[in-house]
Design a protein around this motif. Structure first.
Motif, PDB file in Angstrom:
ATOM      1  N   UNK A 107      58.049  53.198  32.466  1.00  0.00           N
ATOM      2  CA  UNK A 107      58.923  54.235  33.014  1.00  0.00           C
ATOM      3  C   UNK A 107      58.177  55.565  33.124  1.00  0.00           C
ATOM      4  N   UNK A 108      57.421  55.913  32.079  1.00  0.00           N
ATOM      5  CA  UNK A 108      56.676  57.175  32.102  1.00  0.00           C
ATOM      6  C   UNK A 108      55.594  57.150  33.177  1.00  0.00           C
ATOM      7  N   UNK A 109      54.868  56.036  33.271  1.00  0.00           N
ATOM      8  CA  UNK A 109      53.811  55.922  34.272  1.00  0.00           C
ATOM      9  C   UNK A 109      54.380  55.993  35.678  1.00  0.00           C
ATOM     10  N   UNK A 123      53.301  57.292  21.440  1.00  0.00           N
ATOM     11  CA  UNK A 123      51.993  57.021  22.038  1.00  0.00           C
ATOM     12  C   UNK A 123      52.124  56.154  23.285  1.00  0.00           C
ATOM     13  N   UNK A 124      53.119  55.280  23.354  1.00  0.00           N
ATOM     14  CA  UNK A 124      53.366  54.501  24.576  1.00  0.00           C
ATOM     15  C   UNK A 124      53.676  55.427  25.748  1.00  0.00           C
ATOM     16  N   UNK A 125      54.538  56.396  25.462  1.00  0.00           N
ATOM     17  CA  UNK A 125      54.987  57.313  26.505  1.00  0.00           C
ATOM     18  C   UNK A 125      53.841  58.196  26.985  1.00  0.00           C
ATOM     19  N   UNK A 126      53.027  58.684  26.042  1.00  0.00           N
ATOM     20  CA  UNK A 126      51.916  59.561  26.399  1.00  0.00           C
ATOM     21  C   UNK A 126      50.888  58.833  27.256  1.00  0.00           C
ATOM     22  N   UNK A 127      50.501  57.642  26.845  1.00  0.00           N
ATOM     23  CA  UNK A 127      49.510  56.880  27.613  1.00  0.00           C
ATOM     24  C   UNK A 127      50.089  56.472  28.968  1.00  0.00           C
ATOM     25  N   UNK A 128      51.359  56.151  29.003  1.00  0.00           N
ATOM     26  CA  UNK A 128      51.982  55.823  30.283  1.00  0.00           C
ATOM     27  C   UNK A 128      51.894  56.967  31.272  1.00  0.00           C
ATOM     28  N   UNK A 129      52.158  58.178  30.796  1.00  0.00           N
ATOM     29  CA  UNK A 129      52.064  59.347  31.681  1.00  0.00           C
ATOM     30  C   UNK A 129      50.621  59.604  32.096  1.00  0.00           C
ATOM     31  N   UNK A 130      49.675  59.367  31.190  1.00  0.00           N
ATOM     32  CA  UNK A 130      48.267  59.596  31.510  1.00  0.00           C
ATOM     33  C   UNK A 130      47.736  58.590  32.527  1.00  0.00           C
ATOM     34  N   UNK A 131      48.371  57.430  32.631  1.00  0.00           N
ATOM     35  CA  UNK A 131      47.966  56.464  33.658  1.00  0.00           C
ATOM     36  C   UNK A 131      48.083  57.073  35.044  1.00  0.00           C
ATOM     37  N   UNK A 132      48.990  58.025  35.155  1.00  0.00           N
ATOM     38  CA  UNK A 132      49.177  58.700  36.427  1.00  0.00           C
ATOM     39  C   UNK A 132      47.882  59.333  36.928  1.00  0.00           C
ATOM     40  N   UNK A 133      47.046  59.842  36.015  1.00  0.00           N
ATOM     41  CA  UNK A 133      45.803  60.511  36.405  1.00  0.00           C
ATOM     42  C   UNK A 133      44.894  59.540  37.156  1.00  0.00           C
ATOM     43  N   UNK A 134      44.700  58.350  36.588  1.00  0.00           N
ATOM     44  CA  UNK A 134      43.848  57.350  37.227  1.00  0.00           C
ATOM     45  C   UNK A 134      44.441  56.900  38.556  1.00  0.00           C
ATOM     46  N   UNK A 135      45.729  56.612  38.555  1.00  0.00           N
ATOM     47  CA  UNK A 135      46.365  56.109  39.776  1.00  0.00           C
ATOM     48  C   UNK A 135      46.386  57.170  40.866  1.00  0.00           C
TER      49      UNK A 135
END
Length: 307
Positions: A106-108, A153-165
């Motif tokens: 959801x965060x990603x 930590x799930x939520x934080x990493x999910x949002x950070x996936x946005x950077x790569x994508x």
């Protein structure tokens, strides 16, 4: 240490529960769901086409769904890889998803969708739109914690996936839309992640070759991370990784600032000296943090019994 922090943050959100917030976050969390974002992405294709930004089904018009689907695919791939259990500390306020917890899809998805949407806004609307979209993404991230279905930590990493994508999809689908030049409006149009990756490697290579402080810290960091990974049963590898990365980042910034100062003023200058001293102080603070983390983790490893 990370699990303790995750649990404490979930405890804080559990203490905030009220009937109003229950309904609010149960509704807001849908803004990160594919059931809502996929139709909105399809609608985005039509809007981009009707506004004349790009032909229908062109690379530009499909940028929004591409960013969303790439983030979603990355999140579910990592879920299958890590298989982290969902939190079970407190009662959940929604049905627990059947997939694993890490990272938060959801965060990603929310971050990828609304950042991509922000890129599509006219320049005059980007400041206000950025504030609104950032608020929406943060609300979705908080909803996953409030509903007790994800670790922080799930939520934080999910949002950070946005950077790569965002890097990948912006370079492929939206050249010229994302950035020409952040500050001056000059330079080559478009944002090219592969070119930026080559620039990163070039800068790192130069720093390693010509700055001994970067070289030895990089070698030392690799050794520390290998040891931390080998003893990850006793050592919090992520804490060591973050602290080590901060040291390297500070050292690289310091090297860049020193090189710029020497280029601008070759002779001794008190103002230049102050600038260099402040940059060196940033390195010192990061090293202090690194030493504290390493010391705490070594102490924990030495005083704990083998699993």
């Amino acid at each position: 240490m990370l699990n303790v922090l995750d649990s404490q943050i979930l405890g804080i959100f559990h203490g905030l529960r009220t009937p109003y917030l229950d309904h609010f976050f149960a509704s807001v969390t849908w803004l990160g769901s594919l059931w809502l974002l996929v139709p909105l992405s399809a609608l985005g294709i039509l809007v981009v086409w009707r506004l004349g930004y790009a032909p229908v089904l062109s690379l530009h018009s499909t940028y929004l769904p591409a960013a969303l689907l790439l983030a979603s695919a990355a999140a579910f791939t990592l879920k299958a890889w890590f298989e982290r259990p969902r939190p079970a500390l407190f009662e959940t306020l929604t049905a627990i998803p059947v997939d694993s917890a890490f990272p938060s899809a959801h965060s990603a998805q929310a971050a990828a969708f609304f950042v991509a949407l922000w890129f599509l806004l006219p320049p005059a609307l980007r400041v206000g739109g950025g504030i609104v979209f950032a608020g929406v993404v943060i609300a979705v991230m908080m909803s996953r914690l409030y509903l007790q279905v994800h670790w922080p930590s799930d939520v934080l990493v999910g949002a950070l996936l946005r950077c790569l994508c965002s890097d990948i999809t912006c370079g492929v689908f939206a050249k010229g839309l994302c950035m020409k030049n952040k500050f001056l409006g000059t330079g080559d149009a478009g944002y090219h992640p592969l070119r930026k990756f080559r620039t990163v490697l070039s800068g790192l290579s130069y720093a390693v070759k010509y700055d001994f402080s970067v070289t030895y810290k990089l070698v030392l960091s690799v050794i520390v991370l290998i040891v931390a990974f080998a003893f990850r049963g006793w050592v919090d590898f992520l804490m060591v990784l973050v602290a080590t990365t901060l040291v390297l980042m500070a050292e690289l910034f310091n090297s860049a600032i020193e090189a710029l100062c020497d280029f601008v003023e070759e002779r001794h200058n008190e103002k230049i000296k102050v600038i260099k001293d402040i940059a060196a102080a940033a390195v010192g603070v990061s090293i202090l943090l690194w030493v504290i983390v390493i010391g705490m983790e070594l102490w924990s490893m030495l005083t704990s019994s083998p699993p």
